[in-house]
Design a protein around this motif. Structure first.
Motif, short mmCIF file in Angstrom:
data_model
loop_
_atom_site.label_atom_id
_atom_site.label_comp_id
_atom_site.label_asym_id
_atom_site.label_seq_id
_atom_site.Cartn_x
_atom_site.Cartn_y
_atom_site.Cartn_z
N LEU A 79 0.86 -1.17 0.00
CA LEU A 79 0.00 0.00 0.00
C LEU A 79 0.90 1.23 0.00
O LEU A 79 1.43 1.63 1.04
N GLY A 80 1.11 1.80 -1.18
CA GLY A 80 2.04 2.91 -1.34
C GLY A 80 1.59 4.19 -0.67
O GLY A 80 0.49 4.28 -0.09
N ARG A 81 2.43 5.20 -0.75
CA ARG A 81 2.15 6.46 -0.07
C ARG A 81 0.87 7.13 -0.57
O ARG A 81 0.23 7.87 0.17
N GLU A 82 0.48 6.86 -1.81
CA GLU A 82 -0.71 7.48 -2.37
C GLU A 82 -1.98 6.65 -2.14
O GLU A 82 -3.07 7.07 -2.51
N TYR A 83 -1.82 5.45 -1.57
CA TYR A 83 -3.00 4.64 -1.26
C TYR A 83 -3.80 5.32 -0.15
O TYR A 83 -3.21 5.85 0.79
N PRO A 84 -5.13 5.36 -0.19
CA PRO A 84 -6.03 4.66 -1.12
C PRO A 84 -6.43 5.44 -2.36
O PRO A 84 -7.32 5.02 -3.08
N ARG A 85 -5.78 6.56 -2.62
CA ARG A 85 -6.12 7.30 -3.84
C ARG A 85 -5.68 6.55 -5.10
O ARG A 85 -6.24 6.76 -6.17
N VAL A 86 -4.66 5.73 -4.97
CA VAL A 86 -4.23 4.88 -6.08
C VAL A 86 -4.27 3.43 -5.59
O VAL A 86 -4.20 3.16 -4.39
N PRO A 87 -4.39 2.46 -6.50
CA PRO A 87 -4.52 1.07 -6.09
C PRO A 87 -3.25 0.52 -5.47
O PRO A 87 -2.16 1.07 -5.66
N PRO A 88 -3.36 -0.59 -4.73
CA PRO A 88 -2.17 -1.21 -4.15
C PRO A 88 -1.30 -1.84 -5.23
O PRO A 88 -1.77 -2.19 -6.31
N GLY A 89 -0.01 -2.00 -4.91
CA GLY A 89 0.89 -2.74 -5.77
C GLY A 89 0.79 -4.24 -5.45
O GLY A 89 0.81 -4.63 -4.28
N LEU A 90 0.70 -5.08 -6.48
CA LEU A 90 0.50 -6.51 -6.30
C LEU A 90 1.62 -7.26 -7.02
O LEU A 90 1.92 -6.98 -8.18
N ARG A 91 2.21 -8.23 -6.32
CA ARG A 91 3.25 -9.05 -6.94
C ARG A 91 3.08 -10.49 -6.50
O ARG A 91 3.11 -10.80 -5.31
N TRP A 92 2.90 -11.38 -7.47
CA TRP A 92 2.73 -12.80 -7.16
C TRP A 92 4.07 -13.38 -6.78
O TRP A 92 5.11 -13.07 -7.39
N LEU A 93 4.10 -14.27 -5.78
CA LEU A 93 5.34 -14.82 -5.25
C LEU A 93 5.54 -16.29 -5.57
O LEU A 93 6.64 -16.82 -5.35
N THR A 94 4.50 -16.95 -6.06
CA THR A 94 4.58 -18.39 -6.34
C THR A 94 4.20 -18.63 -7.79
O THR A 94 3.58 -17.78 -8.43
N PRO A 95 4.54 -19.81 -8.34
CA PRO A 95 4.17 -20.09 -9.74
C PRO A 95 2.65 -19.99 -9.94
O PRO A 95 1.87 -20.43 -9.10
N ILE A 96 2.26 -19.43 -11.07
CA ILE A 96 0.84 -19.24 -11.39
C ILE A 96 0.68 -19.23 -12.89
O ILE A 96 1.56 -18.75 -13.61
N LEU A 97 -0.39 -19.80 -13.37
CA LEU A 97 -0.74 -19.73 -14.80
C LEU A 97 -2.14 -19.18 -14.88
O LEU A 97 -3.12 -19.87 -14.59
N HIS A 98 -2.24 -17.92 -15.26
CA HIS A 98 -3.52 -17.22 -15.29
C HIS A 98 -3.42 -16.10 -16.32
O HIS A 98 -2.40 -15.40 -16.38
N PRO A 99 -4.44 -15.92 -17.16
CA PRO A 99 -4.35 -14.89 -18.20
C PRO A 99 -4.13 -13.48 -17.68
O PRO A 99 -3.59 -12.64 -18.38
N ASN A 100 -4.53 -13.22 -16.46
CA ASN A 100 -4.51 -11.85 -15.94
C ASN A 100 -3.49 -11.63 -14.83
O ASN A 100 -3.57 -10.65 -14.10
N ILE A 101 -2.54 -12.57 -14.73
CA ILE A 101 -1.41 -12.45 -13.79
C ILE A 101 -0.15 -12.81 -14.56
O ILE A 101 -0.12 -13.82 -15.26
N GLU A 102 0.88 -12.00 -14.44
CA GLU A 102 2.14 -12.33 -15.10
C GLU A 102 2.72 -13.60 -14.50
O GLU A 102 2.90 -13.70 -13.29
N GLY A 103 3.05 -14.56 -15.36
CA GLY A 103 3.62 -15.81 -14.89
C GLY A 103 5.13 -15.80 -14.84
O GLY A 103 5.75 -16.82 -14.58
N HIS A 104 5.75 -14.65 -15.09
CA HIS A 104 7.21 -14.55 -15.12
C HIS A 104 7.60 -13.12 -14.74
O HIS A 104 6.74 -12.25 -14.58
N GLY A 105 8.88 -12.88 -14.60
CA GLY A 105 9.34 -11.53 -14.28
C GLY A 105 8.79 -11.05 -12.95
O GLY A 105 8.78 -11.79 -11.96
N PRO A 106 8.31 -9.82 -12.89
CA PRO A 106 7.79 -9.29 -11.62
C PRO A 106 6.45 -9.88 -11.20
O PRO A 106 6.00 -9.64 -10.09
N GLN A 107 5.82 -10.67 -12.08
CA GLN A 107 4.54 -11.34 -11.78
C GLN A 107 3.52 -10.34 -11.22
O GLN A 107 2.92 -10.53 -10.16
#
Length: 229
Positions: A79-107
């Motif tokens: 939850l960045g300094r501008e939250y809740p005016r801007v959305p939270p930052g999200l980063r997946w930490l485990t393997p995932i295969l989903h069209p709307n989540i990056e499966g590589h890199g910063p995920q």
């Protein structure tokens, strides 16, 4: 479990404290979600969370394209300094295969900043992410709104045709929250209400700045986003 205490009257701190209380209550009311703050030592309301989902999701594929399932998924929420005016930052930490989540890199999972509203609370974001893991919530078609992970989207369309899942038959159909045992009981002692059903997000293109059944209330919808390919 109680949310970390604090004595400030700063509006953002009040929001962070309210979000912490709701997320911890959600975690207590679920057998499939565990949420914990990572920065409690600061003495301030938490701004960094790690959420674990113990539900069935897809973490990869076999050589013949069959899905490989997993039941342990983790995501980091900042939850960045501008939250809740801007959305939270999200980063997946485990393997995932989903069209709307990056499966590589910063995920990343990009929430569309143009459609984010201050009224979108952190517990709703957590439920949104869980329903994405379960494939209750995904968009794989190469039309607006475009998927985030193009390779995962191509595979998902093939998997749908092969019958592995569909919008009406998700990978994991279980509810993320336990049923309320006091539901239907009259009187003010019926218990504290839960967060209610989560609104289905809509996936759409957005800048590089980092659906479940509609609710009967006027709960705002959350959208996740990605650049047009």
């Amino acid at each position: 479990m109680n949310a970390p205490a604090g004595g400030t009257t700063n509006p953002r701190d009040r929001r962070l404290r309210a979000d912490a209380r709701k997320v911890l209550e959600l975690s207590e009311n679920s057998d499939l979600i565990e949420a914990r703050p990572l920065d409690t030592a600061t003495g301030r309301p938490p701004e960094i969370w790690e959420v674990t989902f113990r539900c069935r999701g897809i973490v990869g594929t076999e050589r013949d394209g069959r899905p490989v399932y997993g039941d342990h998924h983790r995501v980091r929420i900042e939850l960045g300094r501008e939250y809740p005016r801007v959305p939270p930052g999200l980063r997946w930490l485990t393997p995932i295969l989903h069209p709307n989540i990056e499966g590589h890199g910063p995920q990343r999972v990009c929430i569309d900043q143009a459609h984010w509203q201050v009224g979108h609370t952190l517990d709703r974001v957590v439920l949104m992410l869980g329903e994405m893991v379960q494939y209750k919530n995904y968009h794989a078609e190469l039309v607006p709104p475009f998927p985030l992970d193009q390779a995962a989207a191509t595979w998902a369309r093939q998997a749908e045709r092969a019958g592995y899942f569909s919008k009406s038959r998700p990978v994991d159909p279980r509810p993320l929250l336990r049923p309320d045992p006091t539901a239907g009981r009259p009187g003010p002692s019926a218990g504290r209400p839960g967060p209610g059903p989560v609104s289905r997000i809509r996936v759409r293109p957005a800048s590089t700045t980092p659906t479940p059944t509609p609710t009967p209330t006027a709960e705002p919808r959350i959208r996740i986003a990605r650049e047009r390919p």
